[in-house]
Design an enzyme around this catalytic site. Sequence first.
Site, short mmCIF file in Angstrom:
data_model
loop_
_atom_site.label_atom_id
_atom_site.label_comp_id
_atom_site.label_asym_id
_atom_site.label_seq_id
_atom_site.Cartn_x
_atom_site.Cartn_y
_atom_site.Cartn_z
N PRO A 11 52.84 13.86 21.16
CA PRO A 11 51.41 13.52 21.10
C PRO A 11 50.50 14.56 21.75
O PRO A 11 50.85 15.15 22.76
CB PRO A 11 51.33 12.19 21.86
CG PRO A 11 52.57 12.12 22.68
CD PRO A 11 53.62 12.87 21.90
N ASN A 12 49.37 14.75 21.11
CA ASN A 12 48.28 15.62 21.57
C ASN A 12 48.57 17.11 21.38
O ASN A 12 47.68 17.93 21.59
CB ASN A 12 47.90 15.34 23.04
CG ASN A 12 47.41 13.92 23.23
OD1 ASN A 12 46.52 13.49 22.51
ND2 ASN A 12 48.00 13.17 24.15
N ARG A 19 42.84 21.96 23.50
CA ARG A 19 43.22 21.04 24.58
C ARG A 19 43.54 21.80 25.87
O ARG A 19 44.51 22.57 25.89
CB ARG A 19 44.46 20.27 24.13
CG ARG A 19 45.00 19.32 25.15
CD ARG A 19 46.36 18.79 24.75
NE ARG A 19 46.82 17.89 25.78
CZ ARG A 19 48.08 17.58 25.98
NH1 ARG A 19 49.03 18.11 25.20
NH2 ARG A 19 48.43 16.77 26.94
N TYR A 24 47.47 24.83 28.77
CA TYR A 24 48.39 24.92 27.63
C TYR A 24 48.22 26.20 26.81
O TYR A 24 48.98 26.42 25.86
CB TYR A 24 48.23 23.68 26.74
CG TYR A 24 48.60 22.40 27.48
CD1 TYR A 24 49.88 22.22 27.98
CD2 TYR A 24 47.66 21.40 27.70
CE1 TYR A 24 50.22 21.07 28.66
CE2 TYR A 24 47.99 20.23 28.38
CZ TYR A 24 49.28 20.08 28.86
OH TYR A 24 49.63 18.95 29.55
N ASN A 75 59.47 19.09 22.15
CA ASN A 75 58.51 18.92 23.24
C ASN A 75 57.92 17.52 23.05
O ASN A 75 57.00 17.33 22.25
CB ASN A 75 57.40 19.97 23.18
CG ASN A 75 56.42 19.80 24.34
OD1 ASN A 75 56.45 18.80 25.05
ND2 ASN A 75 55.53 20.77 24.51
N ALA A 78 53.73 13.77 26.42
CA ALA A 78 53.65 12.68 27.41
C ALA A 78 54.83 11.73 27.33
O ALA A 78 55.22 11.11 28.34
CB ALA A 78 52.33 11.92 27.24
N GLU A 99 64.81 21.03 25.26
CA GLU A 99 63.52 20.43 25.62
C GLU A 99 62.60 21.55 26.09
O GLU A 99 62.97 22.35 26.94
CB GLU A 99 63.76 19.43 26.77
CG GLU A 99 62.50 18.81 27.32
CD GLU A 99 62.79 17.93 28.55
OE1 GLU A 99 63.99 17.71 28.89
OE2 GLU A 99 61.82 17.48 29.18
N HIS A 101 58.58 22.62 27.41
CA HIS A 101 57.22 22.29 27.84
C HIS A 101 56.44 23.57 28.03
O HIS A 101 56.95 24.52 28.65
CB HIS A 101 57.24 21.48 29.15
CG HIS A 101 57.95 20.18 28.99
ND1 HIS A 101 57.39 19.10 28.35
CD2 HIS A 101 59.21 19.82 29.32
CE1 HIS A 101 58.27 18.12 28.31
NE2 HIS A 101 59.39 18.52 28.88
N ARG A 108 53.28 20.41 38.60
CA ARG A 108 52.05 19.66 38.28
C ARG A 108 52.11 18.30 39.00
O ARG A 108 52.73 18.17 40.03
CB ARG A 108 51.91 19.54 36.76
CG ARG A 108 51.80 20.92 36.09
CD ARG A 108 51.58 20.81 34.60
NE ARG A 108 50.34 20.07 34.30
CZ ARG A 108 50.05 19.57 33.11
NH1 ARG A 108 50.89 19.75 32.09
NH2 ARG A 108 48.92 18.92 32.91
C1 DQA Z 1 53.71 19.02 28.05
C2 DQA Z 1 53.70 18.45 29.49
C3 DQA Z 1 53.46 16.95 29.47
O1 DQA Z 1 53.45 16.44 30.80
C4 DQA Z 1 52.14 16.62 28.81
O2 DQA Z 1 51.96 15.23 28.72
C5 DQA Z 1 51.98 17.27 27.50
C6 DQA Z 1 52.45 18.65 27.29
C7 DQA Z 1 53.84 20.56 28.04
O3 DQA Z 1 54.18 21.09 26.99
O4 DQA Z 1 53.57 21.22 29.04
O5 DQA Z 1 51.37 16.72 26.59
O6 DQA Z 1 54.85 18.50 27.38
#
Ligand code: DQA
Length: 147
Positions: A11-12, A19, A24, A75, A78, A99, A101, A108
């Site tokens: 998501p997002n 964003r 990011y 990835n 959240a 995985e 990120h 963080r």
């Molecule tokens: C994320 C880190 C997560 O905590 C966050 O909710 C994201 C992006 C990252 O790629 O750094 O949406 O997965």
Amino acid sequence: MTHKILVIHGPNLNMLGKREPETYGADTLADINAALVRHGQTQDASVTAFQSNMEGEIITKIQQAFGNYDGLIINPAAYTHTSIGIRDAVLLLDMPVVEVHLSNIHKREAFRRHSYLSDVVSGQIVGFGMQGYILALDAILHILKQS
Ligand code: DQA
């Protein structure tokens, strides 16, 4: 043999570029996917990307990877920090899973430090922005070449 690699973005991540660019980066999801496809072509790997803001859709896509792909880059965004369902789906898979990120989740907020996936994946790559996905692809292809 061409390896088939699935990339799942949670998501997002469809909003990348707009964003929180200070966290990011400026790259869009299309930039990341294009870089993965290009890098895959140099390594005899075909890369397919999928993004969803919905947990159930991500779980269904992971299930569909079974028998259809050789490796998974994920990835979960959240959902990393909340989803036992995504963890259980990953446990179904008999293939390398990395995985990724974009940000370093370990430096963080405290709630981002726990991942429901980290102990069931081949490895975790954090904090390198778009480059992390390329590193993940190389890691998966390295594992596949060894097996
Ligand atoms: C994320 C880190 C997560 O905590 C966050 O909710 C994201 C992006 C990252 O790629 O750094 O949406 O997965």
